[in-house]
Design a protein around this motif. Structure first.
Motif, PDB file in Angstrom:
ATOM      1  N   TYR A  72       0.836  -1.201   0.000  1.00  0.00           N
ATOM      2  CA  TYR A  72       0.000   0.000   0.000  1.00  0.00           C
ATOM      3  C   TYR A  72       0.872   1.254   0.000  1.00  0.00           C
ATOM      4  N   LEU A  73       1.917   1.254   0.832  1.00  0.00           N
ATOM      5  CA  LEU A  73       2.778   2.431   0.945  1.00  0.00           C
ATOM      6  C   LEU A  73       3.608   2.654  -0.309  1.00  0.00           C
ATOM      7  N   GLN A  74       3.909   1.593  -1.035  1.00  0.00           N
ATOM      8  CA  GLN A  74       4.657   1.765  -2.270  1.00  0.00           C
ATOM      9  C   GLN A  74       3.910   2.682  -3.220  1.00  0.00           C
ATOM     10  N   GLN A  75       2.621   2.461  -3.400  1.00  0.00           N
ATOM     11  CA  GLN A  75       1.870   3.351  -4.274  1.00  0.00           C
ATOM     12  C   GLN A  75       1.749   4.742  -3.664  1.00  0.00           C
ATOM     13  N   LEU A  76       1.374   4.805  -2.391  1.00  0.00           N
ATOM     14  CA  LEU A  76       1.152   6.101  -1.757  1.00  0.00           C
ATOM     15  C   LEU A  76       2.391   6.979  -1.872  1.00  0.00           C
ATOM     16  N   GLU A  77       3.544   6.438  -1.535  1.00  0.00           N
ATOM     17  CA  GLU A  77       4.746   7.264  -1.464  1.00  0.00           C
ATOM     18  C   GLU A  77       5.420   7.451  -2.818  1.00  0.00           C
ATOM     19  N   MET A  78       5.514   6.387  -3.614  1.00  0.00           N
ATOM     20  CA  MET A  78       6.265   6.511  -4.861  1.00  0.00           C
ATOM     21  C   MET A  78       5.437   7.129  -5.981  1.00  0.00           C
ATOM     22  N   GLU A  79       4.131   6.875  -6.003  1.00  0.00           N
ATOM     23  CA  GLU A  79       3.300   7.530  -7.018  1.00  0.00           C
ATOM     24  C   GLU A  79       3.108   9.001  -6.669  1.00  0.00           C
TER      25      GLU A  79
END
Length: 505
Positions: free
Chosen positions: A330-337
């Motif tokens: 979940y955090l991969q999308q939130l932070e990197m996107e």
């Protein structure tokens, strides 16, 4: 004192850094300065950043950066519903879904939540017949948020079996419906624009699965979750089963809106309301706490220190709780996107690193897989541990005690290290970590945790001068894929053309 952002960044990079053990030895108040509890809807969350290299001097410098970059003003604009997403000329109003924002946006969100709650009650009361299964189809934020929340909070739910499908690979859909009865399945199609190729392909296949399973009217078992209700109606879904949400709610922030319908189905309306209430409590903390005690902002200070001053290209997140196993994804999308950008809000080049690569796993599994690199590798990787004080299972409490002991021991070992005459057995130490300790994994605490990460991501963006609310970088691949579908293979490089031919496309 430095006055420009570049001068402040230079001061941050050039400030001598004692080791973590030296920082503790020289400041008896260090724990009190960098470890704080936040009360969230009757429960506590402990944020301990004392094992990072932040100290009073660095916090002061970052405070000056926050002033120079107008963080307070930008935060206030964001939380009041101003058009802070400048590249798309719109607000980013997911806090309104929790109750904070412009009055009209909060009122509209409340009305749409009421509409969704009524549909949940209708399903509960048998209006759709006997429903036992919910098949939620989306992609990106339309899937990652609901999937995380359902996996974390609904394992013991006796309400509905819920499966979330995102991947266009038919194996994903096949696995999801393998144990579902088509006659007892409600299909929720989640797409902000209701034009998302992967989602609509999966939706069409789900309709065919319903039809082949003996459902005479498959469209009678469909619900649409969208910011484009007219498109959903054109697609064939009855307007009484369309749950809209505001155009100003971005996909990766949309679990609080009608995209959270499967969460409300699995938790019940009260549980979904508690989830949003926890997020609102974190919104209020972010809106009012001074920087030195504002946990999303302090965490952003640490993030930026390691990415900018220490050259850390990644950040690792380890959930020491099986219920939070999907949090790193979940955090991969939130932070990197959000923050994987190369230009600032005004379109000029960003002359420093943007978001680090977010990765992670679940403890204690990861200890036997990747922690070798964290302890003795050549990469400096800031680590974040998330755990809960209370377990939910009924097995021997020794399980949870061992889980927490391992979690805390890893942070201590990363910091302390261990010298040895044998270089193979030397641990250099001075490796940073932060720990978030929840009282329990419940709707309010999970809502607060996700809102914490949202605001941390926002603070990182504002201090870098970038816009976290657009995501143009995901479009080019989609355009090229469409051109392949249109058989325009002559437009591609030799490698890609050869791959198309080899696959028989």
């Amino acid at each position: 004192m430095p006055t420009s952002a570049d001068a402040i960044w230079q001061s941050i990079a050039e400030t001598p850094r004692p080791t973590l053990t030296q920082l503790f030895a020289s400041d008896p108040d260090r724990l009190a300065m960098l470890s704080h509890r936040i009360a969230i809807c009757g429960t506590d969350m402990l944020f301990d950043l004392s094992k990072t290299h932040l100290d009073a001097g660095l916090v002061e410098l970052f405070g000056e950066l926050a002033q120079t970059m107008h963080l307070a003003g930008m935060r206030d604009q964001f939380l009041s519903g101003a058009k802070i997403n400048t590249s798309e000329d719109r607000a980013s109003e997911h806090p309104a879904e929790r109750g904070m924002g412009a009055a009209d946006a909060v009122e509209q969100a409340a009305a749409l939540h009421h509409r969704m709650a009524a549909l949940v009650e209708a399903v509960d009361e048998g209006t759709f017949g006997e429903i036992k299964h919910i098949l939620h189809i989306g992609i990106g934020g339309s899937a990652l948020g609901p999937k995380l929340v359902i996996d974390a909070l609904c394992r013991d739910s006796d309400r509905y079996d819920v499966a979330v499908v995102a991947n266009v690979d038919g194996e994903a859909l096949s696995e999801a419906v393998a144990k579902f009865d088509p006659a007892k399945t409600l299909v929720a199609i989640a797409s902000k624009t209701f034009t998302t190729t992967e989602t609509l392909m999966n939706a069409n296949s789900a309709i065919e699965w319903l039809r082949e399973g003996g459902v005479d009217d498959p469209f009678g078992q469909l619900v649409a979750l969208t910011a484009a209700p007219d498109k959903a109606a054109e697609w064939g879904i009855d307007e009484t089963r369309i749950l809209p949400f505001a155009e100003s709610v971005g996909g990766r922030y949309s679990v609080w809106s009608s995209i959270g319908f499967p969460v409300a189905m699995a938790l019940g309306n009260e549980g979904f309301a508690a989830f949003r209430a926890g997020a609102l409590a974190m919104d209020e903390h972010f809106a009012t706490a001074p920087w030195e005690r504002n946990m999303p902002v302090l965490a952003a200070f640490a993030d930026l220190y390691y990415a900018q001053a220490r050259g850390c290209q990644t950040r690792a997140v380890f959930a020491y709780d099986e219920r939070l196993r999907l949090l790193p994804s979940y955090l991969q999308q939130l932070e990197m996107e959000s923050n994987g950008k190369q230009v600032m809000r005004d379109g000029t080049a960003l002359n420093r690193p943007s978001a680090p690569i977010t990765w992670g796993g679940v403890g204690t599994d990861a200890q036997h897989a990747v922690f070798q690199l964290l302890h003795q590798g050549t990469h400096l990787v800031p680590v974040e541990f998330i755990a809960a004080r209370l377990a939910a299972h009924e097995f021997d409490e020794a399980h949870h005690q061992a889980l927490l002991t391992n979690c805390f021991a890893q942070g201590a070992a990363l910091m302390q290290g261990k010298a040895s005459e044998d270089p193979q057995r030397t641990y250099p130490g001075d490796r940073p970590s932060a720990t978030i300790l929840l009282d329990s994994v419940d709707p309010a605490s999970l809502g607060a945790l996700l809102a914490f990460y949202e605001h941390r991501t926002f603070a990182n963006a504002m201090l870098l001068g970038i816009n976290p609310f657009d995501q143009f970088g995901v479009e080019l691949g989609k355009e090229i894929a469409k051109s392949m579908d249109d058989r325009q293979s002559g437009e591609f490089d030799p490698s890609t053309s050869a791959l198309i031919e080899a696959a028989g496309l």
